[in-house]
Design an enzyme around this catalytic site. Structure first.
Site, PDB file in Angstrom:
ATOM      1  N   GLU A 131       0.840  -1.208   0.000  1.00 34.47           N
ATOM      2  CA  GLU A 131       0.000   0.000   0.000  1.00 34.47           C
ATOM      3  C   GLU A 131       0.878   1.263   0.000  1.00 34.47           C
ATOM      4  O   GLU A 131       0.561   2.256  -0.646  1.00 34.47           O
ATOM      5  CB  GLU A 131      -0.923  -0.040   1.239  1.00 34.47           C
ATOM      6  N   THR A 178      -4.321   9.493  -5.405  1.00 29.60           N
ATOM      7  CA  THR A 178      -4.225   9.591  -3.946  1.00 29.60           C
ATOM      8  C   THR A 178      -3.091  10.527  -3.533  1.00 29.60           C
ATOM      9  O   THR A 178      -3.263  11.381  -2.651  1.00 29.60           O
ATOM     10  CB  THR A 178      -4.012   8.192  -3.329  1.00 29.60           C
TER      11      THR A 178
HETATM   12  N1  HSE Z   1      -6.889   7.726   4.042  1.00 28.81           N
HETATM   13  C1  HSE Z   1      -6.412   7.774   2.697  1.00 28.81           C
HETATM   14  C2  HSE Z   1      -6.653   9.162   2.120  1.00 28.81           C
HETATM   15  C3  HSE Z   1      -7.146   6.736   1.885  1.00 28.81           C
HETATM   16  O1  HSE Z   1      -7.758   9.675   2.304  1.00 28.81           O
HETATM   17  O2  HSE Z   1      -5.748   9.729   1.507  1.00 28.81           O
HETATM   18  C4  HSE Z   1      -6.644   6.619   0.473  1.00 28.81           C
HETATM   19  O3  HSE Z   1      -5.575   5.726   0.392  1.00 28.81           O
END
Ligand code: HSE
Length: 308
Positions: A128, A180
């Site tokens: 991840e 992201t």
């Molecule tokens: N918590 C993470 C974000 C989830 O909101 O960037 C996406 O990988």
């Protein structure tokens, strides 16, 4: 054990107020993976889907996780990993973490279940981290444990499985790109104390609402004063989706992970399906291509279907 077939769920991270710490697993969509032991060392990856993801084991999440597990277990066999992805990459419902989690769970069975669930989260995080450039476990943890999870810490990894009442999620995935890493780069480096107080009050009350099965409290707690205000412009028609969904009976919801998907929670499947209709009525007029899913919050994480 020579070959293990695994299914691994899509997941919703953040759950509005719990940036990087709350998440839950969905029953649908899910990825399928086959992890096979080979006598010759090395990791080979194939994809049986149309997404053209890299099969280079150093760049693919599955390869990174498999390599970490072979090294940590100190074994000299190799593996072939066949991935059939149904969770669209870049959708915001944990596609990359599903590859990482499925590999961790499948490899663990080949390795006679020597790693605990907590260690599997730690191992899956290696993949991840490659995908998103930061170490957060809010997709990986529900992928391994199922249900709702709270990530108390990633260093060291500390995961809390949360009690929750029956819940249904309606997801809409607008086919626009939100990376992201970019969606993280716009986040504020600092937060005023007053805002932080309201945010952690919401996280606490959401966890309490889930434990007590108090749908009203769950609904009131899904409020985000920190992340959503800056990400809102990346997510087309977020406010309209939420208003139409709440009018159709939803408890509330927001951006799924870093988007572009949005999720809305409901008490029953019937309401979740009405929410889906409400989402259609908003998005049909936009000209943006989209997909929807209706799914129970799944109490299972990634699971081995059969092993031979
Ligand atoms: N918590 C993470 C974000 C989830 O909101 O960037 C996406 O990988």
């Amino acid at each position: 054990m020579q070959e293990v077939r695994v299914i691994t769920p899509a997941t919703v991270a953040n759950v509005v107020c719990g940036f990087d710490c709350l998440g839950f697993a969905l029953s649908d969509p899910f990825d399928e993976m086959l992890v096979r032991r080979t006598a010759e060392p090395g990791i080979r990856i194939t994809h049986n889907d149309e997404f053209n993801l890299t099969t280079d084991p150093r760049q693919n999440m599955a390869g990174v996780v498999a390599a970490a597990m072979l090294e940590r277990a100190d074994v000299d066999f190799g593996v072939e990993i066949e991935i059939t992805k149904h969770i669209m990459p870049g959708s915001g419902i944990g596609s990359s973490s599903a590859s990482a989690v499925g590999t961790a769970v499948g490899m663990n069975r080949l390795l006679d279940d020597r790693f605990s669930q907590l260690e599997l989260v730690d191992l899956a995080l290696e993949g991840e981290t490659l995908a998103s450039g930061s170490r957060h476990a809010d997709n990986v943890a529900p992928g391994v444990y199922g249900g709702f999870t709270l990530v108390r810490s990633v260093d060291p990894v500390d995961i809390v499985g949360l009690e929750h009442p029956p819940l249904w999620a309606t997801i809409i995935h607008p086919q626009v790109e939100v990376k992201t890493a970019e969606a993280r780069s716009i986040l504020p480096a600092q937060v005023p104390l007053k805002t932080a107080i309201r945010q952690w009050s919401n996280v606490g009350s959401l966890v309490a609402g889930l434990a007590a099965g108090d749908y009203g409290l769950i609904s009131r707690s899904m409020e985000d004063l920190i992340v959503e205000p800056v990400r809102r412009p990346l997510i087309p028609h977020l406010d309209e989706i939420r208003s139409a969904s709440v009018a159709a009976g939803s408890l509330g919801g927001g951006i799924s992970g870093s988007g572009p998907s949005m999720f809305m929670l409901s008490e029953t499947e019937v309401t979740a399906r009405s929410v889906e209709k409400a989402m259609h009525s908003v998005y049909r007029q936009t000209g943006i291509k989209y997909k929807t899913y209706v799914s129970a919050v799944c109490r299972d994480g990634a699971r081995v279907l059969d092993a031979a």
